[in-house]
Scaffold this motif. Structure first.
Motif, mmCIF file in Angstrom:
data_model
loop_
_atom_site.group_PDB
_atom_site.id
_atom_site.type_symbol
_atom_site.label_atom_id
_atom_site.label_comp_id
_atom_site.label_asym_id
_atom_site.label_seq_id
_atom_site.Cartn_x
_atom_site.Cartn_y
_atom_site.Cartn_z
ATOM 1 N N ASN A 122 0.819 -1.212 0.000
ATOM 2 C CA ASN A 122 0.000 0.000 0.000
ATOM 3 C C ASN A 122 0.856 1.266 0.000
ATOM 4 O OD1 ASN A 122 -2.632 0.733 -0.298
ATOM 5 N ND2 ASN A 122 -3.092 0.851 1.887
ATOM 6 N N ILE A 145 -0.398 5.015 1.347
ATOM 7 C CA ILE A 145 -1.766 5.308 0.894
ATOM 8 C C ILE A 145 -2.644 5.379 2.148
ATOM 9 C CG2 ILE A 145 -3.750 4.455 -0.433
ATOM 10 C CD1 ILE A 145 -1.400 5.194 -2.250
ATOM 11 N N GLY A 149 -7.931 3.453 1.573
ATOM 12 C CA GLY A 149 -7.444 3.080 0.241
ATOM 13 C C GLY A 149 -6.585 1.835 0.283
ATOM 14 N N TRP A 163 -0.823 10.405 -8.818
ATOM 15 C CA TRP A 163 -2.110 9.694 -8.905
ATOM 16 C C TRP A 163 -1.840 8.195 -8.926
ATOM 17 C CZ3 TRP A 163 -7.012 12.009 -9.417
ATOM 18 C CH2 TRP A 163 -6.996 13.408 -9.585
ATOM 19 N N LEU A 166 -6.246 2.460 -7.152
ATOM 20 C CA LEU A 166 -6.173 1.465 -6.079
ATOM 21 C C LEU A 166 -6.998 0.253 -6.515
ATOM 22 C CD1 LEU A 166 -6.354 3.823 -2.973
ATOM 23 C CD2 LEU A 166 -4.436 3.291 -4.477
ATOM 24 N N SER A 170 -11.130 -2.096 -0.673
ATOM 25 C CA SER A 170 -10.712 -1.696 0.672
ATOM 26 C C SER A 170 -11.188 -2.703 1.708
ATOM 27 C CB SER A 170 -11.305 -0.328 0.983
ATOM 28 O OG SER A 170 -11.238 -0.080 2.369
ATOM 29 N N TYR A 176 -13.538 0.606 -4.070
ATOM 30 C CA TYR A 176 -12.305 0.930 -4.815
ATOM 31 C C TYR A 176 -12.141 2.442 -4.841
ATOM 32 C CZ TYR A 176 -12.655 -3.886 -6.339
ATOM 33 O OH TYR A 176 -12.746 -5.246 -6.362
ATOM 34 N N TYR A 177 -10.868 2.917 -4.917
ATOM 35 C CA TYR A 177 -10.610 4.362 -4.904
ATOM 36 C C TYR A 177 -9.515 4.722 -5.912
ATOM 37 C CZ TYR A 177 -12.885 4.154 -0.310
ATOM 38 O OH TYR A 177 -13.760 3.937 0.706
ATOM 39 N N PHE A 179 -6.462 7.399 -5.826
ATOM 40 C CA PHE A 179 -5.712 8.209 -4.860
ATOM 41 C C PHE A 179 -4.990 9.334 -5.589
ATOM 42 C CE2 PHE A 179 -1.466 9.028 -2.974
ATOM 43 C CZ PHE A 179 -1.868 9.613 -1.779
ATOM 44 N N LYS A 205 -6.366 12.863 -1.504
ATOM 45 C CA LYS A 205 -7.765 12.659 -1.915
ATOM 46 C C LYS A 205 -7.963 11.180 -2.254
ATOM 47 C CE LYS A 205 -9.549 16.985 -2.395
ATOM 48 N NZ LYS A 205 -8.484 17.870 -2.144
ATOM 49 N N LEU A 206 -9.087 10.646 -1.834
ATOM 50 C CA LEU A 206 -9.487 9.307 -2.263
ATOM 51 C C LEU A 206 -10.842 9.455 -2.941
ATOM 52 C CD1 LEU A 206 -8.635 7.057 0.853
ATOM 53 C CD2 LEU A 206 -7.494 6.998 -1.376
ATOM 54 N N TYR A 207 -10.891 9.234 -4.251
ATOM 55 C CA TYR A 207 -12.154 9.339 -4.996
ATOM 56 C C TYR A 207 -12.749 7.936 -5.118
ATOM 57 C CZ TYR A 207 -10.166 13.825 -6.497
ATOM 58 O OH TYR A 207 -9.617 15.087 -6.533
#
Ligand SMILES: *[C@@H]1O[C@H](CO)[C@@H](O)[C@H](O)[C@H]1NC(C)=O
Ligand SMILES: *[C@@H]1O[C@H](CO)[C@@H](O)[C@H](O)[C@H]1NC(C)=O
Ligand SMILES: *[C@@H]1O[C@H](CO)[C@@H](O)[C@H](O)[C@H]1NC(C)=O
Ligand SMILES: *[C@@H]1O[C@H](CO)[C@@H](O)[C@H](O)[C@H]1NC(C)=O
Ligand SMILES: *[C@@H]1O[C@H](CO)[C@@H](O)[C@H](O)[C@H]1NC(C)=O
Ligand SMILES: *[C@@H]1O[C@H](CO)[C@@H](O)[C@H](O)[C@H]1NC(C)=O
Ligand SMILES: *[C@@H]1O[C@H](CO)[C@@H](O)[C@H](O)[C@H]1NC(C)=O
Length: 418
Positions: A122, A145, A149, A163, A166, A170, A176-177, A179, A205-207
């Motif tokens: 990670n 991470i 994430g 960027w 991931l 999780s 899923y994200y 990063f 940021k974790l989208y």
């Protein structure tokens, strides 16, 4: 023609032996055609079941390649004149053989350094690859991470940010994200010489995204970020300023499994992505998203290698002489119904359809080819399943001027059909 040549050589024969040789040679070269060729060579790497990502260390003759199955980083030296791989050295990365080294990407913010990912640990690593083949790569920064994430796969640096997709659900959320973090201040916080310092990501940021993120690219006109998601067959759009995200699902009728993606400038401006297909094969389809945010699809037409192509990866093949063009990589990774092939496509004047398709069938079928990387004059392809790097070199010609046997133009197709 032949009679004329014979008559001439009889004339020179009469002049005596000393005159014959140079004149005969001159005659031969006047009638000769330069033999153009495409040479595909396979270079064998250490034995591993998964040969994955690779990138050239900018302004050097080194390529770094990840073998994920034993978490080894292979440093490959290229001949500076021919670009042919000439030597390699392997370095273990991470805690042990299960650390899952995967992503490899050159840093622009920190010239000479490379980003790597350890999917199972990670972590993102910023690494100094070393000046010589033998010098051990040194981890100069480690970015953890943040929870929740999990599992950084591919890594990219875009502007001031790093960027990573991931790839693993999780353990905390099952989600899923993607990063992203600001990495523009890594020099300021700690001197670069302080080796392997774990740094806290700034503005992390974790989208949340779909299953699961692979390539991450910026559309140049709008600054929007696009992310391919393979299994769920969709592309995520991220507005970094507002934080808003949107999904653009791939219509199942054109294909599925969005993987490879590049940013292109000039006439190709926008992001281009490929569809890798499924267990029944590919559909020879790739796509474009420009400033308007709309997906547009393009299809290969040739039945032998094209219409079932499972397009895993893509690279810009544009040249000043040949105009806008793309390299597409078809793989047997997901289905042996699809060929391992490198395909070069050009476009019609307004980029509305594919014009020419040039096919280079890989030497070892079922090699599960993985990534394509154009160098200055040659093209490298990694073969996941056969621990091989293949290199395509054009001799006495340039890519895109290969006619007529392999570049099948639209005109040729319709002439044959008629
Ligand atoms: C690698 O390290 C992890 C964590 O310490 C451990 O769980 C795993 O068993 C190790 N794997 C091998 C192959 O040694
Ligand atoms: C970090 O320092 C190196 C070496 O001085 C320099 O080349 C690079 O531009 C710096 N990068 C940033 C983002 O400040
Ligand atoms: C770097 O530091 C991190 C955090 O302290 C540690 O997990 C990692 O194993 C170290 N890596 C190396 C190559 O020393
Ligand atoms: C991104 O969001 C910002 C802030 O809401 C907005 O001003 C901008 O127009 C958006 N960008 C695009 C390309 O939609
Ligand atoms: C595989 O993809 C093709 C083309 O999109 C589709 O028709 C087919 O249903 C898919 N098969 C499976 C098992 O998802
Ligand atoms: C390209 O667009 C121009 C202007 O719209 C048009 O005149 C031309 O016919 C188009 N060419 C092709 C090959 O579609
Ligand atoms: C290919 O040729 C057909 C028939 O002449 C034409 O309708 C079509 O627009 C052409 N496509 C391209 C990409 O040039």
């Amino acid at each position: 023609m032949l009679a004329q040549a014979l008559k001439k050589s009889l004339v020179v024969a009469a002049l005596g032996l000393s005159a014959v040789l140079p004149t005969a040679l001159a005659q031969q070269s006047a009638n000769a055609n330069t033999l153009v060729s495409r040479r595909l060579t396979e270079y064998l790497l250490p034995v591993a079941t998964e040969t994955h990502e690779f990138a050239r260390v900018p302004n050097t003759n080194f390529v770094l390649l990840s073998q994920m199955s034993d978490s080894a980083l292979i440093k490959i030296e290229l001949d500076p004149a021919t670009e042919a791989p000439i030597a390699w050295q392997s370095f273990p990365m991470g805690r042990n053989r299960s650390s899952q080294l995967h992503g490899v990407w050159p840093s622009t913010l920190y010239p000479g350094l490379m980003w790597l990912t350890l999917q199972a640990e990670n972590q993102l690593l910023l690494v100094d690859p070393g000046r010589t083949l033998a010098s051990k790569p040194v981890v100069v920064r480690t970015l953890d991470i943040p929870v929740p994430g999990n599992g950084p796969h591919c890594v990219f640096e875009i502007g001031n940010r790093v960027w990573a997709g991931l790839k693993v659900a999780s353990p905390q959320t099952g989600q899923y994200y993607v990063f992203s973090a600001d990495v523009s201040q890594l020099n300021a916080t700690i001197p670069r010489s302080g080796s392997n310092t774990t740094v806290a990501a700034r503005d992390p940021k974790l989208y949340p995204c779909l299953n699961s993120p692979v390539f991450i690219k910026e559309e140049p006109a709008t600054g929007l970020i696009y992310v391919t998601q393979d299994a769920d067959s969709s592309i995520m759009q991220i507005n970094v300023t507002s934080g808003a995200t949107a999904q653009l699902p791939i219509p199942p009728e054109v294909g599925n499994n969005a993987v490879g993606m590049i940013t292109a400038g000039g006439a190709l401006s926008g992001v281009w992505f490929t569809l890798a297909g499924n267990a029944t094969g590919g559909t020879g389809t790739f796509g474009h998203i420009g400033a308007d945010g709309q997906m547009k699809f393009f299809s290969l037409k040739q039945p032998m290698l094209g219409t079932n192509a499972a397009l895993l990866h893509i690279a810009d093949a544009s040249t000043v002489a040949g105009g806008p063009a793309l390299w597409l990589l078809s793989t047997s990774l997901l289905s042996s119904n699809s060929p391992d092939a490198l395909i070069r496509v050009t476009f019609d004047a307004n980029l509305t359809a594919v014009a020419d398709e040039e096919y280079v069938s890989m030497l070892t079928q079922n090699a599960m080819v993985h990534r394509v990387l154009p160098l200055d004059t040659t093209v490298l392809v990694s073969e996941l399943h056969t621990f091989t790097l293949a290199q395509l070199a054009y001799v006495h010609t340039v890519a895109g001027q290969w006619l007529p046997a392999e570049a099948v133009t639209n005109t040729t197709v319709y002439t044959q059909a008629g």
